[in-house]
Scaffold this motif. Structure first.
Motif, PDB file in Angstrom:
ATOM      1  N   ASP A  36      44.588  40.446  31.834  1.00 49.90           N
ATOM      2  CA  ASP A  36      44.675  41.144  30.549  1.00 49.90           C
ATOM      3  C   ASP A  36      46.126  41.262  30.082  1.00 49.90           C
ATOM      4  O   ASP A  36      47.066  41.282  30.887  1.00 49.90           O
ATOM      5  CB  ASP A  36      44.085  42.553  30.657  1.00 49.90           C
ATOM      6  CG  ASP A  36      42.623  42.532  31.081  1.00 49.90           C
ATOM      7  OD1 ASP A  36      41.957  41.507  30.861  1.00 49.90           O
ATOM      8  OD2 ASP A  36      42.168  43.563  31.622  1.00 49.90           O
ATOM      9  N   LYS A  54      44.414  36.833  37.703  1.00 48.51           N
ATOM     10  CA  LYS A  54      44.009  38.148  37.188  1.00 48.51           C
ATOM     11  C   LYS A  54      45.188  39.129  37.048  1.00 48.51           C
ATOM     12  O   LYS A  54      45.028  40.344  37.147  1.00 48.51           O
ATOM     13  CB  LYS A  54      42.934  38.777  38.084  1.00 48.51           C
ATOM     14  CG  LYS A  54      41.651  37.971  38.151  1.00 48.51           C
ATOM     15  CD  LYS A  54      40.600  38.688  38.996  1.00 48.51           C
ATOM     16  CE  LYS A  54      39.314  37.849  39.072  1.00 48.51           C
ATOM     17  NZ  LYS A  54      38.276  38.522  39.887  1.00 48.51           N
ATOM     18  N   LYS A  93      41.951  41.104  26.290  1.00 43.67           N
ATOM     19  CA  LYS A  93      41.189  40.876  27.513  1.00 43.67           C
ATOM     20  C   LYS A  93      41.284  39.408  27.938  1.00 43.67           C
ATOM     21  O   LYS A  93      41.187  38.485  27.116  1.00 43.67           O
ATOM     22  CB  LYS A  93      39.717  41.243  27.305  1.00 43.67           C
ATOM     23  CG  LYS A  93      39.485  42.693  26.915  1.00 43.67           C
ATOM     24  CD  LYS A  93      39.885  43.633  28.018  1.00 43.67           C
ATOM     25  CE  LYS A  93      39.545  45.076  27.667  1.00 43.67           C
ATOM     26  NZ  LYS A  93      39.952  46.022  28.743  1.00 43.67           N
ATOM     27  N   THR A 103      38.332  36.630  32.328  1.00 45.95           N
ATOM     28  CA  THR A 103      37.560  37.203  33.433  1.00 45.95           C
ATOM     29  C   THR A 103      36.457  38.118  32.929  1.00 45.95           C
ATOM     30  O   THR A 103      35.367  38.203  33.507  1.00 45.95           O
ATOM     31  CB  THR A 103      38.495  38.016  34.358  1.00 45.95           C
ATOM     32  OG1 THR A 103      39.561  37.186  34.793  1.00 45.95           O
ATOM     33  CG2 THR A 103      37.740  38.534  35.566  1.00 45.95           C
ATOM     34  N   HIS A 104      36.729  38.825  31.834  1.00 45.59           N
ATOM     35  CA  HIS A 104      35.777  39.808  31.310  1.00 45.59           C
ATOM     36  C   HIS A 104      34.560  39.164  30.653  1.00 45.59           C
ATOM     37  O   HIS A 104      33.571  39.856  30.354  1.00 45.59           O
ATOM     38  CB  HIS A 104      36.470  40.713  30.290  1.00 45.59           C
ATOM     39  CG  HIS A 104      37.547  41.567  30.882  1.00 45.59           C
ATOM     40  ND1 HIS A 104      37.311  42.784  31.467  1.00 45.59           N
ATOM     41  CD2 HIS A 104      38.889  41.356  31.000  1.00 45.59           C
ATOM     42  CE1 HIS A 104      38.448  43.306  31.898  1.00 45.59           C
ATOM     43  NE2 HIS A 104      39.427  42.454  31.630  1.00 45.59           N
TER      44      HIS A 104
END
Length: 348
Positions: free
Chosen positions: A37, A76, A141, A144-145
Motif C-alpha cells: 500500500d 507487501k 491499496k 494484494t487487496h
C-alpha cells in the motif's frame, strides 16, 4: 517587525499509490500478488505556542507544505507516510479559509479585495492547542487487496488521494492582557516604556506607533502581565478610518481596557469628549467591547490645568475608576501597577 495578520498557502501531502507486483522468487515462479500500500500524506497542523507573540515567521515564507506519502512496493511493503508540518502561532490566532473557484484564484486575492469570501474555521486560544489545517491524502491499496478465490492474479491497485490544500488568513486578535486605548499623543508609548522594558518610538506627532508594541510588566514573586501599546485611534475608526480596524481588532481579546486620556488637554482636546468618543468607537465596532472591564488613566497630570480638569472629569464620570498619572515623570505608576497585579497578574 510585528505581523498580526497574513495570508498563507497550505498543502497537505498526497497519499502514495498502491503497487502492483507478484512474487517471483526461486522455486515460486508463479507466486501470488504482493503489491504494498501507499503511505498516507502528512498533515498541516497549526499549534499554539505561547513563546510566539506574532506571525512574523510567515512573512518571508508564507506557505506550509507537508511531505507526500511514498508509493507501495513489492514484498507487501507499504510506503512511508509523509512528514507532518507543524506551524506555530501565538494564542489568539483566528484562522479563515479563503473560498474561491480554485486555489490559483485565491492565491491572487488580498484580504481587502472585494469578492473574497473568508470562512472562519478555527479560533486558537489555549496553550498547546492544535488544529489540522489540511489533512493528508490516504495511501492507495496494492494489488494484494484484490485477490479472491476466483481472481488469483489481480492487476488492480488504487492511487493515493490528494491532500487538502487552500489559502488561509491568519489574524492575531489577542496580543496582551491589557490594551492601552487612546487618541494619538495621549502618552501611551511613553507609559508602556515606563511600565515595562518595551521601547516604542516616542515623539510629539500623531501615529508615532504604527504597529502594536507589547510590554511585560513585572510585579515581583514571579508575577507579571502583558500590556499592549496599540496605534492611536481617531473618530470614525469603526468605519476603518485612520488605522481603524488595524487597531480595533486587537482589543477584542484583551482582558481589560486602559483608556489613556490627556487630562491637560495639551492638544486642544476635551478629556470628557475624548472618553465619550473612544467608548462610542469601541461599541460601534463590537457591542461586546462595551461590556469589557475598563478604567481611565488620567495622564499628563504634571501639566498646567490638569488638576482642575480632573475634578470636572470625575464629576462627569463618578462611577469610573480613575488613576491620575504622569507617564513622563513616572508619577502615579505604583497605584497603576497595584491595580494590574490585582486584576491581571499571574505567575510566569
Amino acid at each position: 517587525m510585528f505581523i498580526d495578520h497574513i495570508r498563507i498557502y497550505a498543502k497537505a501531502g498526497d497519499g502514495g499509490n498502491g503497487h502492483v507486483s507478484f512474487r517471483r522468487e526461486k522455486f515460486v515462479p508463479r507466486g501470488g500478488p504482493d503489491g504494498g500500500d501507499g503511505g498516507c500524506g502528512g498533515h498541516v497542523i497549526l499549534k499554539v505556542d505561547p513563546s510566539t507573540d506574532n506571525l512574523r515567521q510567515y512573512h518571508f515564507d508564507p506557505k506550509l507544505i507537508a511531505e507526500n506519502g511514498q508509493h507501495g512496493s513489492k514484498y507487501k511493503r507499504s510506503g512511508r507516510g509523509g512528514k507532518t508540518v507543524v506551524g506555530k502561532v501565538p494564542p489568539g490566532t483566528v484562522v479563515y479559509r479563503a473560498n474561491a473557484d480554485n486555489v490559483q484564484d485565491a492565491v491572487k486575492l488580498e484580504r481587502s479585495e472585494e469578492g473574497i469570501d473568508l470562512e472562519p474555521v478555527a479560533d486558537l486560544t489555549e496553550e498547546g492547542q492544535e488544529f489540522v489545517l489540511c489533512s493528508g491524502g490516504v495511501g492507495g491499496k496494492g494489488n494484494t487487496h484484490f485477490k479472491t478465490s476466483t481472481h488469483q492474479t489481480p492487476t488492480e491497485s488504487t492511487p493515493g488521494t490528494e491532500g487538502d490544500r487552500g489559502v488561509y488568513y491568519l489574524e492575531l486578535r489577542r496580543i496582551a492582557d491589557a490594551g492601552l486605548v487612546g487618541f494619538p499623543n495621549a502618552g501611551k508609548s511613553t507609559l508602556i516604556s515606563k511600565l515595562s522594558h518595551a521601547h516604542p518610538k516616542v515623539a510629539s506627532y500623531p501615529f508615532t506607533t504604527l504597529q502594536p508594541v507589547v510590554g511585560v510588566v513585572e510585579f515581583g514573586d514571579f508575577r507579571r502581565c502583558t500590556v499592549a501599546d496599540i496605534p492611536g485611534l481617531i473618530e470614525g475608526a469603526h468605519e476603518n478610518r485612520g488605522l481603524g480596524h488595524e487597531f480595533l481588532r486587537h482589543i477584542t481579546r484583551c482582558r481589560t481596557l486602559l483608556f489613556v486620556i490627556d487630562m491637560a488637554g495639551s492638544e486642544g482636546r476635551d478629556p470628557i469628549s475624548d472618553l465619550e468618543i473612544l467608548r462610542k468607537e469601541i461599541r460601534e465596532y463590537d457591542e461586546e467591547l462595551g461590556d469589557f472591564p475598563w478604567i481611565v488613566l488620567a495622564n499628563k497630570m504634571d501639566l498646567e490645568g490638569a488638576d482642575e480638569k480632573l475634578k470636572i472629569f470625575q464629576a462627569r464620570f463618578p462611577k469610573v475608576k480613575i488613576i491620575p498619572i504622569s507617564a513622563e515623570l513616572e508619577e502615579g505608576l505604583e497605584p497603576l501597577k497595584e491595580y494590574l497585579n490585582e486584576e491581571l497578574g499571574y505567575r510566569a
